[in-house]
Write an enzyme that holds these catalytic residues in place. Structure first.
Site, short mmCIF file in Angstrom:
data_model
loop_
_atom_site.label_atom_id
_atom_site.label_comp_id
_atom_site.label_asym_id
_atom_site.label_seq_id
_atom_site.Cartn_x
_atom_site.Cartn_y
_atom_site.Cartn_z
CE LYS A 87 0.63 -0.69 11.39
NZ LYS A 87 0.29 -1.87 10.79
CB SER A 92 -0.99 -5.70 4.55
OG SER A 92 0.15 -5.05 4.04
N GLY A 138 8.86 0.46 8.19
CA GLY A 138 7.85 1.45 8.58
C GLY A 138 7.82 1.67 10.08
CG HIS A 184 4.37 -1.70 1.87
ND1 HIS A 184 3.04 -2.05 1.90
CD2 HIS A 184 4.97 -2.42 2.84
CE1 HIS A 184 2.83 -2.95 2.85
NE2 HIS A 184 3.98 -3.19 3.44
CG HIS A 207 -0.28 -0.29 2.51
ND1 HIS A 207 0.59 0.59 3.09
CD2 HIS A 207 -0.31 -1.37 3.33
CE1 HIS A 207 1.03 0.11 4.22
NE2 HIS A 207 0.52 -1.10 4.39
#
Ligand code: PAF
Length: 297
Positions: free
Chosen positions: A159, A196, A157, A46, A43
């Protein structure tokens, strides 16, 4: 080397030998090589890591491998989204030099017997508390990828903030000659962190999901306004539970060590919670505004 998506001009390497032969002349030519490890189902998050890599390296490799070793038996390994063709289409739009897509037999051939076992940030009591096999699986596969591709730079990432801390520790401890860099979390327009796993959310769950980010922002604002942390966190947990989340953790930690936060300069708010069958995580930076002790618990 074979090309699973022959309509693409991106070389796809399936074996360690192939990726090494592709990368060797790039290294000899003296250019920097960056690796962006992924499990596919790409997504915008990335793609932003790939762009970050592009800015700093002459060559960018993206690995796509859904790593069985980081999933517990009850987790979503078999249902994890796999969409190689779509991933290659997306990668084509940002321009990369190679995709490395080994399968499990390449990564873990018969007789494979080594697992990297980590403590430190991998035992911070966050993701590791509910996913005990996760970080050893991540550390093992990432160490292998770093040895296989031998990049100068690897980007992950933010995240997965604890994962990033774990991987920085990994390269430090194993003297791996690679710089590990974090890339900022990309968000949907309503604040939900891109993941994802967001595809697992039902429509009503998707509508509730941004609350996770909103409570983090509220706590951050409260800390900036010098409110005590514990009540802010307690209120946020109640709000999330009332919205339908089942809490795993919501904590403020030292951003560097992931240990307890005692007013350190850089804090990190981290949250994990279930929405139905989907486990969502998120985090944001919380910087100390001053040394005033009343912002502590
Ligand atoms: O963050 C991920 O996608 C994975 O944990 C990683 C780093 C690619 C290792 O499998």
């Amino acid at each position: 080397m074979s090309d699973p998506a022959s309509s693409h001009s991106i070389p796809c390497c399936l074996t360690v030998r192939d990726i090494r032969s592709l990368v060797a002349p790039w290294r000899q030519a003296g250019g920097r090589i960056a690796l962006v490890p992924t499990m596919g189902a790409l997504h915008e998050g990335h793609l932003s890591l790939v762009r970050q890599a592009r800015q700093q390296a002459e060559r960018v490799v993206v690995s796509i491998f859904v790593n069985p070793a980081q999933f517990a038996p009850h987790e979503d390994f078999s249902s994890y989204p796999r969409q190689l063709q779509r991933d290659l289409d997306l990668l084509q739009t940002v321009g990369i030099d190679a995709v490395f897509t080994p399968d499990a037999a390449v990564m873990y051939p018969a007789g494979f017997a080594t697992t990297i076992s980590m403590t430190g940030p991998a035992a911070a009591g966050l993701e590791d508390a509910s996913r005990p096999v996760f970080f050893n699986g991540v550390a093992t596969v990432v160490a292998k990828l770093l040895v296989q591709v031998a990049p100068d730079l690897a980007i992950f990432g933010e995240k997965d903030f604890q994962q990033l801390a774990v991987l920085k520790q990994l390269v430090l401890d194993l003297d791996l000659p690679v710089a590990v860099q974090g890339g900022p979390t990309m968000r949907e327009a309503d604040g939900l962190a891109m993941s994802s796993r967001n595809v697992y959310l039902s429509e009503p769950e998707r509508a509730i999901a941004p609350a996770l980010h909103h409570v983090l922002q509220n706590i951050k604002a409260g800390v900036a306004a010098r409110q005590a942390v514990s009540p802010l966190i307690a209120t946020a947990k109640t709000e999330l539970e009332q919205a339908g989340f089942k809490m795993d953790y919501l904590v403020l930690r030292d951003a560097v060590t992931l240990g307890e936060w005692h007013g350190q300069l850089q804090g990190r708010l981290l949250v994990a919670a279930w929405l139905g069958k989907t486990r969502l995580i998120d985090n944001i930076a919380v910087d100390r505004v001053d040394t005033d002790r009343h912002i502590k618990d």
